[in-house]
Motif scaffolding. Structure first.
Motif, short mmCIF file in Angstrom:
data_model
loop_
_atom_site.label_atom_id
_atom_site.label_comp_id
_atom_site.label_asym_id
_atom_site.label_seq_id
_atom_site.Cartn_x
_atom_site.Cartn_y
_atom_site.Cartn_z
N ILE A 252 0.55 -1.40 -0.20
CA ILE A 252 -0.14 0.16 -0.35
C ILE A 252 0.94 1.29 -0.15
CG2 ILE A 252 -1.32 1.36 1.48
CD1 ILE A 252 -2.80 -1.09 2.09
N ARG A 253 1.68 0.93 0.89
CA ARG A 253 2.85 2.99 0.19
C ARG A 253 2.92 2.36 -0.53
NH1 ARG A 253 4.71 0.40 6.61
NH2 ARG A 253 3.49 1.65 7.51
N ALA A 254 4.33 1.73 -1.34
CA ALA A 254 4.55 2.01 -2.31
C ALA A 254 3.42 2.05 -3.65
CB ALA A 254 5.62 0.65 -2.65
N THR A 255 2.20 1.46 -3.35
CA THR A 255 1.65 2.02 -3.77
C THR A 255 0.61 3.55 -4.77
OG1 THR A 255 0.23 0.11 -4.29
CG2 THR A 255 -0.92 1.11 -5.22
N LEU A 256 0.52 3.87 -3.24
CA LEU A 256 -0.28 5.48 -2.71
C LEU A 256 1.16 6.36 -3.15
CD1 LEU A 256 -2.39 4.50 0.49
CD2 LEU A 256 -2.96 4.61 -2.17
N SER A 257 2.47 5.78 -2.70
CA SER A 257 3.68 7.11 -3.31
C SER A 257 3.91 7.12 -4.39
CB SER A 257 4.64 6.56 -2.44
OG SER A 257 5.37 5.40 -2.98
N ASP A 258 3.23 6.77 -5.28
CA ASP A 258 3.63 6.85 -7.13
C ASP A 258 2.76 8.58 -7.05
OD1 ASP A 258 3.53 6.53 -9.59
OD2 ASP A 258 2.32 5.28 -9.63
N THR A 259 3.22 8.87 -8.22
CA THR A 259 3.45 10.54 -8.45
C THR A 259 2.10 10.54 -8.84
OG1 THR A 259 3.60 10.03 -10.25
CG2 THR A 259 5.95 10.51 -8.87
N ASP A 260 1.30 9.39 -9.36
CA ASP A 260 -0.37 9.89 -9.78
C ASP A 260 -1.26 10.08 -9.19
OD1 ASP A 260 -0.40 7.30 -9.41
OD2 ASP A 260 -0.98 6.48 -11.66
N PHE A 261 -0.81 9.42 -7.47
CA PHE A 261 -1.65 9.36 -6.32
C PHE A 261 -1.85 11.22 -5.82
CE2 PHE A 261 -4.07 5.86 -5.15
CZ PHE A 261 -3.57 5.15 -6.27
N GLY A 262 -3.30 11.33 -5.16
CA GLY A 262 -3.25 12.50 -4.78
C GLY A 262 -4.29 12.00 -3.89
N ILE A 263 -4.63 13.09 -3.16
CA ILE A 263 -5.88 13.38 -2.27
C ILE A 263 -7.23 13.11 -3.16
CG2 ILE A 263 -5.12 14.47 -0.50
CD1 ILE A 263 -6.64 16.73 -1.03
N GLU A 264 -7.17 13.70 -3.95
CA GLU A 264 -8.26 13.36 -5.00
C GLU A 264 -8.83 12.03 -5.30
OE1 GLU A 264 -5.99 15.35 -6.12
OE2 GLU A 264 -6.84 17.30 -5.85
N GLN A 265 -8.08 11.05 -4.97
CA GLN A 265 -7.80 9.80 -4.97
C GLN A 265 -8.61 9.16 -4.35
OE1 GLN A 265 -6.84 8.04 -7.64
NE2 GLN A 265 -5.63 10.30 -8.85
N PHE A 266 -9.58 9.10 -3.01
CA PHE A 266 -10.56 8.80 -2.24
C PHE A 266 -11.08 9.89 -2.35
CE2 PHE A 266 -5.39 9.00 -0.01
CZ PHE A 266 -5.97 7.63 -0.08
N PHE A 267 -11.84 10.19 -3.07
CA PHE A 267 -13.20 10.73 -3.12
C PHE A 267 -13.98 10.53 -4.49
CE2 PHE A 267 -10.86 13.97 -0.22
CZ PHE A 267 -11.37 13.49 0.67
N GLY A 268 -14.88 10.32 -3.92
CA GLY A 268 -15.99 10.01 -5.23
C GLY A 268 -16.12 9.33 -5.80
N ALA A 269 -15.78 8.78 -8.01
CA ALA A 269 -16.01 7.91 -8.47
C ALA A 269 -13.89 6.98 -8.21
CB ALA A 269 -16.15 7.92 -9.65
N ASP A 270 -13.06 8.42 -8.24
CA ASP A 270 -12.09 7.68 -7.99
C ASP A 270 -11.39 7.12 -6.38
OD1 ASP A 270 -11.77 9.39 -10.62
OD2 ASP A 270 -10.37 11.34 -9.09
N ARG A 271 -12.29 7.28 -5.19
CA ARG A 271 -12.03 6.29 -4.67
C ARG A 271 -11.92 4.19 -5.27
NH1 ARG A 271 -11.86 6.85 0.82
NH2 ARG A 271 -12.77 4.53 2.12
N THR A 272 -13.34 4.07 -5.81
CA THR A 272 -13.17 3.16 -6.20
C THR A 272 -11.65 2.43 -6.89
OG1 THR A 272 -15.98 3.06 -6.00
CG2 THR A 272 -14.99 1.09 -7.40
#
Length: 301
Positions: free
Chosen positions: A152-172
């Motif tokens: 999980i740390r390796a995946t979330l530290s990717d440059t294309d991950f931000g706080i927007e990924q935890f809201f809306g349709a991006d969360r799924t």
């Protein structure tokens, strides 16, 4: 030797053989309880033979034992609700769920977050020997915790991950990507992920800023609605003042509800004081007054 002696000897030998066969058969039957997997151990070493739930025949003259592992789903919850010290966190059949602290990560946009998650998994029966030799019955939850945290740390530290990924349709989509990363991380260890749930995400001060921005928008809408309500009430009060000179009490009945509402809002609690009758105890705070005045005397006396 007479025939009777031979017959008696034969009966004795048959009885002994039958008893021996019964003992061997009884000791050779191994029953694995429901919801468990049995790993056959020969002379203290693990074998490749995995016993599924149910009865099995294992020759009794072998020095063997059966180590039990759960065959049903187990769960590791990293949400900080449970305390790992409250129960056994091993892989035995005593528990099928293990709690742990939420995971602190740094996103690709350098935002710090605390992520809660739940990983559900099963042991692969064909690789039970490898699981036993590497982790044992009490190290399964530990490897799931470490491997899932690293993935999980390796995946979330990717440059294309931000706080927007935890809201809306991006969360799924984010949850599916994390589930795939955890699945690939624990698969080489003989563990199959059956479910992954992304829990609450705490964004710290960044989350406070987001909540303040959202609240500001709704508070502005509330103030606009209250302003319209106050304007309509002012018009109604103006019309009411024009009708106060009329002999009818319909105008006062119109305002009765608003007057009661204002009274309730201004008064936190209504206290009713009853005057004590003869022979009853004086109310609190009157003891000093009663001692200062004699019984039956009036203040002007």
């Amino acid at each position: 030797m007479s025939a009777v002696a031979w017959i008696i000897l034969l009966i004795f030998l048959l009885s002994a053989l039958g008893l021996l066969g019964w003992v061997v058969l009884g000791n050779s039957l191994v029953r694995v309880p429901s919801g468990s997997l049995g790993l056959l151990m020969a002379k203290g070493r693990a074998t490749d033979q995995t016993l599924l739930p149910g009865p099995h025949f294992v020759f009794a003259f072998r020095r063997r034992m059966v180590e039990e592992y759960p065959s049903v789903e187990m769960a590791y919850r990293a949400d900080g609700i449970g305390d790992p010290a409250d129960g056994n966190t091993g892989g035995g059949s005593a528990t099928l769920e293990s709690p742990g602290p939420p995971l602190r990560v740094t996103l690709g946009d350098r935002t710090e977050a605390t992520v809660a998650m739940t990983v559900r998994f099963q042991l692969v029966p064909e690789r039970l020997r490898e699981v036993h030799e590497r982790f044992g019955p009490y190290g399964i939850f530990g490897v799931v915790r470490d491997q899932s945290a690293r993935a999980i740390r390796a995946t979330l530290s990717d440059t294309d991950f931000g706080i927007e990924q935890f809201f809306g349709a991006d969360r799924t989509a984010c949850e599916e990507r994390l589930a795939e990363a955890v699945r690939k991380a624990v698969q080489p260890d003989g563990i199959k992920v059956t479910g992954f749930v992304l829990g609450a995400v705490e964004l710290g001060k960044t989350g406070e800023v987001i909540q303040a921005t959202v609240r500001a928008r709704y508070e502005l809408e509330r103030e606009r609605a209250e302003a319209e309500t106050r304007s309509v009430r002012a018009l109604n009060d103006a019309n009411l003042e024009e009708r106060l000179g009329a002999p009818s009490d319909a105008a006062w009945r119109y305002r009765e509800t608003d007057l009661w509402r204002e009274l309730v809002e201004r008064t936190n609690a209504l206290q009713v004081a009853l005057r004590a009758g003869p022979g009853s105890a004086p109310p609190p705070g009157r003891a000093a007054d009663d001692s200062a005045n004699p019984a039956g005397a009036r203040p002007d006396e």
